[in-house]
Design an enzyme around this catalytic site. Structure first.
Site, PDB file in Angstrom:
ATOM      1  CB  SER A  20      -0.975   0.000   1.174  1.00 49.30           C
ATOM      2  OG  SER A  20      -1.864  -1.062   1.019  1.00 49.30           O
ATOM      3  CE  LYS A  69      -8.641  -5.889   5.902  1.00 49.66           C
ATOM      4  NZ  LYS A  69      -8.978  -6.704   4.733  1.00 49.66           N
ATOM      5  CG  ASN A  90     -10.534  -1.645   3.031  1.00 46.67           C
ATOM      6  OD1 ASN A  90     -11.306  -0.682   2.987  1.00 46.67           O
ATOM      7  ND2 ASN A  90     -10.181  -2.305   1.949  1.00 46.67           N
ATOM      8  CG  ASP A 105     -11.293  -5.632   0.229  1.00 45.42           C
ATOM      9  OD1 ASP A 105     -10.330  -5.058  -0.318  1.00 45.42           O
ATOM     10  OD2 ASP A 105     -11.167  -6.310   1.270  1.00 45.42           O
ATOM     11  N   GLY A 129     -13.586 -20.084  -0.494  1.00 44.95           N
ATOM     12  CA  GLY A 129     -13.234 -19.239   0.648  1.00 44.95           C
ATOM     13  C   GLY A 129     -14.498 -18.652   1.258  1.00 44.95           C
ATOM     14  CG  ASN A 154     -14.355 -21.946   3.631  1.00 45.88           C
ATOM     15  OD1 ASN A 154     -13.325 -21.519   3.106  1.00 45.88           O
ATOM     16  ND2 ASN A 154     -14.610 -21.793   4.916  1.00 45.88           N
ATOM     17  CB  THR A 200      -8.492 -19.659   0.265  1.00 47.47           C
ATOM     18  OG1 THR A 200      -7.593 -20.121  -0.756  1.00 47.47           O
ATOM     19  CG2 THR A 200      -9.862 -20.251   0.045  1.00 47.47           C
ATOM     20  CG  LEU A 228      -9.644 -11.808  -4.175  1.00 52.30           C
ATOM     21  CD1 LEU A 228     -10.542 -12.573  -5.119  1.00 52.30           C
ATOM     22  CD2 LEU A 228     -10.399 -11.459  -2.925  1.00 52.30           C
ATOM     23  CE1 TYR A 230      -0.712  -8.409  -1.581  1.00 52.01           C
ATOM     24  CE2 TYR A 230      -3.091  -8.622  -1.535  1.00 52.01           C
ATOM     25  CZ  TYR A 230      -1.913  -8.315  -0.905  1.00 52.01           C
ATOM     26  OH  TYR A 230      -1.922  -7.931   0.403  1.00 52.01           O
TER      27      TYR A 230
HETATM   28  P1  NAP Z   1      -9.719 -14.540   5.877  1.00 48.79           P
HETATM   29  O1  NAP Z   1     -10.910 -13.736   6.233  1.00 48.79           O
HETATM   30  O2  NAP Z   1      -8.727 -14.892   6.925  1.00 48.79           O
HETATM   31  O3  NAP Z   1     -10.231 -15.930   5.189  1.00 48.79           O
HETATM   32  C1  NAP Z   1      -9.315 -16.879   4.774  1.00 48.79           C
HETATM   33  C2  NAP Z   1     -10.011 -17.938   3.925  1.00 48.79           C
HETATM   34  O4  NAP Z   1      -8.990 -18.809   3.413  1.00 48.79           O
HETATM   35  C3  NAP Z   1     -10.969 -18.820   4.707  1.00 48.79           C
HETATM   36  O5  NAP Z   1     -12.007 -19.212   3.851  1.00 48.79           O
HETATM   37  C4  NAP Z   1     -10.084 -20.026   5.069  1.00 48.79           C
HETATM   38  O6  NAP Z   1     -10.804 -21.222   5.276  1.00 48.79           O
HETATM   39  C5  NAP Z   1      -9.261 -20.155   3.805  1.00 48.79           C
HETATM   40  N1  NAP Z   1      -7.992 -20.855   4.016  1.00 48.79           N
HETATM   41  C6  NAP Z   1      -6.901 -20.382   4.656  1.00 48.79           C
HETATM   42  N2  NAP Z   1      -5.904 -21.304   4.628  1.00 48.79           N
HETATM   43  C7  NAP Z   1      -6.390 -22.366   3.948  1.00 48.79           C
HETATM   44  C8  NAP Z   1      -5.843 -23.638   3.578  1.00 48.79           C
HETATM   45  N3  NAP Z   1      -4.602 -23.979   3.890  1.00 48.79           N
HETATM   46  N4  NAP Z   1      -6.627 -24.481   2.862  1.00 48.79           N
HETATM   47  C9  NAP Z   1      -7.885 -24.123   2.519  1.00 48.79           C
HETATM   48  N5  NAP Z   1      -8.457 -22.956   2.844  1.00 48.79           N
HETATM   49  C10 NAP Z   1      -7.719 -22.089   3.547  1.00 48.79           C
HETATM   50  O7  NAP Z   1      -8.869 -13.841   4.726  1.00 48.79           O
HETATM   51  P2  NAP Z   1      -9.355 -12.810   3.587  1.00 48.79           P
HETATM   52  O8  NAP Z   1      -9.222 -11.429   4.097  1.00 48.79           O
HETATM   53  O9  NAP Z   1     -10.645 -13.277   3.053  1.00 48.79           O
HETATM   54  O10 NAP Z   1      -8.180 -12.991   2.496  1.00 48.79           O
HETATM   55  C11 NAP Z   1      -8.065 -14.173   1.707  1.00 48.79           C
HETATM   56  C12 NAP Z   1      -6.983 -13.954   0.638  1.00 48.79           C
HETATM   57  O11 NAP Z   1      -7.372 -12.888  -0.225  1.00 48.79           O
HETATM   58  C13 NAP Z   1      -5.619 -13.531   1.211  1.00 48.79           C
HETATM   59  O12 NAP Z   1      -4.612 -14.141   0.457  1.00 48.79           O
HETATM   60  C14 NAP Z   1      -5.576 -12.027   1.013  1.00 48.79           C
HETATM   61  O13 NAP Z   1      -4.263 -11.536   0.866  1.00 48.79           O
HETATM   62  C15 NAP Z   1      -6.332 -11.900  -0.317  1.00 48.79           C
HETATM   63  N6  NAP Z   1      -6.970 -10.588  -0.495  1.00 48.79           N
HETATM   64  C16 NAP Z   1      -6.660  -9.912  -1.627  1.00 48.79           C
HETATM   65  C17 NAP Z   1      -7.245  -8.701  -1.877  1.00 48.79           C
HETATM   66  C18 NAP Z   1      -6.893  -7.970  -3.128  1.00 48.79           C
HETATM   67  O14 NAP Z   1      -7.186  -6.774  -3.219  1.00 48.79           O
HETATM   68  N7  NAP Z   1      -6.317  -8.628  -4.119  1.00 48.79           N
HETATM   69  C19 NAP Z   1      -8.164  -8.136  -0.963  1.00 48.79           C
HETATM   70  C20 NAP Z   1      -8.475  -8.858   0.201  1.00 48.79           C
HETATM   71  C21 NAP Z   1      -7.864 -10.103   0.421  1.00 48.79           C
HETATM   72  P3  NAP Z   1     -11.424 -21.601   6.731  1.00 48.79           P
HETATM   73  O15 NAP Z   1     -12.729 -20.857   6.830  1.00 48.79           O
HETATM   74  O16 NAP Z   1     -11.579 -23.058   6.686  1.00 48.79           O
HETATM   75  O17 NAP Z   1     -10.420 -21.130   7.757  1.00 48.79           O
END
Ligand code: NAP
Length: 286
Positions: A20, A69, A90, A105, A129, A154, A200, A228, A230
């Site tokens: 950021s 958050k 955020n 987002d 996810g 998920n 995820t 998602l 990056y």
């Molecule tokens: P979060 O709220 O912590 O949710 C994480 C998700 O990933 C949950 O569904 C979790 O499943 C799943 N997960 C984690 N480890 C796993 C594994 N080893 N196997 C299977 N499922 C797994 O996180 P979030 O904020 O949604 O972010 C998720 C991803 O998106 C991250 O990589 C983040 O960097 C990315 N993101 C990108 C942007 C962008 O602008 N590009 C914006 C936001 C987020 P469970 O429910 O079973 O724990």
């Protein structure tokens, strides 16, 4: 930097890997706006005093990342409709000592997927996810593209089910299937869907050899695959999808688009997203 320079920043813990500051400071340079963006590592116990400090220092606003958050909501005078739906903030704008909370987002996901609106609208989607980002993407899809069905996948099935209940109650949308990771009929679900989203953290650095969907024969040219994650910019999932013929969208696009919305909230100006994305990719692929 001088007395008139406007201050914005980021609070989170940890914040070592954030892009950021680069995104916003490049955008300020490109637009000639007299702003500076600084990252602050704030442990949970210091959240309240850190926010008070930013207000006292005359900050214009700040981004919020993990783990603050949700907790940050209690300090807001008002939160946006999107932030209320997603249940997380955020971006914060400070005006006359008052705090206004946003979730960009949703705008980031909308801007990123808008190009593909004709393929998505009225068709089936697979969302893998059930965390905060999945919620933002699903809200965007239901509000703007009304898919005929959303297949929620998920690791923890109950969490996907809770998401289904949430959207059923709040948005009167109930065209979901809820599935474990990876359901036996995943090929069928994917074959019938025009959009597949990984919301995820699977495939993220340093576990970049992982992919939520492990085979390229799952994909075809009729699909859009949006990851998602990056970091890395081209995940294993995107490479598999491309070799199966699918169109792919990377997490950098959404990252820059959601930052552009924060930028607009603070400055009232548009971020030159293409130039910023190009600069970021140049830096990351060095
Ligand atoms: P979060 O709220 O912590 O949710 C994480 C998700 O990933 C949950 O569904 C979790 O499943 C799943 N997960 C984690 N480890 C796993 C594994 N080893 N196997 C299977 N499922 C797994 O996180 P979030 O904020 O949604 O972010 C998720 C991803 O998106 C991250 O990589 C983040 O960097 C990315 N993101 C990108 C942007 C962008 O602008 N590009 C914006 C936001 C987020 P469970 O429910 O079973 O724990």
């Amino acid at each position: 930097m001088h007395l008139k320079t406007q201050l914005v920043g980021l609070i989170g813990h940890p914040i070592k890997h954030t892009y950021s500051p680069f995104i916003h400071n490049v955008a300020f340079e490109l637009t000639g706006l007299d702003y500076i963006y600084l990252p602050f590592n704030v442990v949970p116990v210091n959240l309240k005093s850190a926010i008070k400090g930013l207000v006292a220092l005359g900050y214009k606003g700040f981004n919020v990342t993990i783990p603050h958050k949700v907790k940050v909501k209690e300090f807001m005078s008002k939160i946006s409709e999107e932030a209320a739906f997603v249940g997380a903030i955020n971006t914060v704008l400070i005006e006359d000592g008052k705090l206004f909370g946003y979730n960009t987002d949703v705008a980031g996901a909308l801007e990123t997927l808008y190009t593909y609106r004709q393929d998505i609208t009225g068709n089936e989607c697979v969302i893998i996810g059930a965390g905060g980002s999945a919620r933002a993407v699903i809200y965007t899809l239901i509000k703007h593209f009304r898919p005929s069905k959303i297949h929620l996948v998920n690791r923890t099935e109950q969490r996907a089910d809770a998401l289904r209940q949430f959207f059923r109650t709040k948005m009167k949308y109930d065209s979901f299937t809820v599935n474990e990771l990876i359901p036996p009929d995943i090929k069928e679900l994917i074959k019938n869907s025009s959009l597949i989203v990984n919301a995820t953290s699977v495939g993220m650095y340093p576990e970049e050899d992982d992919s939520v969907l492990p085979q390229k024969d799952m994909f075809s040219k009729d699909q859009i695959v949006f990851d998602l994650v990056y970091n890395p910019t081209q995940t294993k999932l995107l490479r598999l999808a491309q070799s199966g013929g699918a169109r792919t969208v990377d997490g950098i696009k959404m990252l820059v688009n959601q930052a552009a919305k924060s930028f607009e909230i603070w400055t009232g100006e548009k971020m030159p997203v293409e130039q910023v994305e190009k600069a970021l990719l140049l830096k990351l692929n060095k």
